[in-house]
Design a protein around this motif. Structure first.
Motif, PDB file in Angstrom:
ATOM      1  N   PRO A   1       0.816  -1.212   0.000  1.00 13.44           N
ATOM      2  CA  PRO A   1       0.000   0.000   0.000  1.00 13.44           C
ATOM      3  C   PRO A   1       0.852   1.265   0.000  1.00 13.44           C
ATOM      4  N   ALA A   2       0.264   2.327  -0.519  1.00 17.72           N
ATOM      5  CA  ALA A   2       0.916   3.639  -0.519  1.00 17.72           C
ATOM      6  C   ALA A   2       0.980   4.149   0.910  1.00 17.72           C
ATOM      7  N   PRO A   3       2.015   4.910   1.224  1.00 22.37           N
ATOM      8  CA  PRO A   3       2.099   5.467   2.580  1.00 22.37           C
ATOM      9  C   PRO A   3       0.977   6.472   2.819  1.00 22.37           C
ATOM     10  N   LYS A   4       0.422   6.423   4.020  1.00 25.24           N
ATOM     11  CA  LYS A   4      -0.658   7.343   4.391  1.00 25.24           C
ATOM     12  C   LYS A   4      -0.105   8.623   5.003  1.00 25.24           C
ATOM     13  N   GLY A   5       1.167   8.662   5.238  1.00 25.91           N
ATOM     14  CA  GLY A   5       1.805   9.821   5.856  1.00 25.91           C
ATOM     15  C   GLY A   5       3.154   9.402   6.388  1.00 25.91           C
ATOM     16  N   LYS A   6       3.865  10.328   6.958  1.00 24.09           N
ATOM     17  CA  LYS A   6       5.218  10.037   7.430  1.00 24.09           C
ATOM     18  C   LYS A   6       5.229   9.033   8.572  1.00 24.09           C
ATOM     19  N   THR A   7       4.206   9.040   9.428  1.00 25.14           N
ATOM     20  CA  THR A   7       4.212   8.102  10.547  1.00 25.14           C
ATOM     21  C   THR A   7       4.088   6.669  10.067  1.00 25.14           C
ATOM     22  N   ARG A   8       3.222   6.420   9.111  1.00 30.84           N
ATOM     23  CA  ARG A   8       3.066   5.054   8.582  1.00 30.84           C
ATOM     24  C   ARG A   8       4.334   4.600   7.896  1.00 30.84           C
TER      25      ARG A   8
END
Length: 153
Positions: A142-149
């Motif tokens: 999956p594509a990253p949902k943001g920097k935390t993921r």
């Protein structure tokens, strides 16, 4: 020798896809085949499709893809993996499926951009097309949902 086909498009998800493919390759003692499909540009104007300079742009896109594939190949080789690259010109899904068959791929590791269903309906989804037509297991990253993921992976 097992083969893992890794279609990439140089988007932000590419590095996550490569990381997962590298993990699988180490576990399965497999070679990695990085694949990029360059789709010929279509230029539309008020007067219809324009063919001027398409060869020039396509050539530039192919050279850029080759350069980027080479850099990614070097990174994986430096990590101790067996790596090949393939650059195709044409439709992504058709090329990926044909290359998987040609190389008797044991796995395909591919990224998902996380577009909406409406986007996929209008534009199409390469990942969806591969999932429907692949003859081997497909791992979808999956594509990253943001920097935390991204940092957690």
């Amino acid at each position: 020798m097992k083969t893992i086909l890794v279609p990439i498009d140089f988007s932000p998800v590419t590095h996550l896809v490569m990381r997962e493919a590298a993990r699988l390759a180490r576990f399965a003692k497999a070679r990695v085949v990085l694949l990029n499909a360059v789709q010929p540009p279509i230029v539309a104007t008020d007067y219809g499709l324009m063919a001027d300079n398409i060869g020039f742009y396509l050539n530039a896109m192919e050279k850029d893809a080759d350069r980027r594939l080479g850099r990614l190949q070097a990174r994986l080789r430096d990590a101790g993996l067996r790596v090949e690259t393939v650059r195709l010109t044409g439709l992504s899904v058709t090329g990926i499926i044909a290359e998987a068959k040609k190389r008797s791929a044991d796995y395909i590791v591919i990224g998902s951009h996380g577009h909406t269903a409406f986007y996929d309906l209008l534009v199409g989804s390469t990942t969806g097309g591969v999932l429907k037509r692949a003859l081997c297991p497909v791992v979808v990253v999956p594509a990253p949902k943001g920097k935390t993921r991204q940092a957690k992976r």
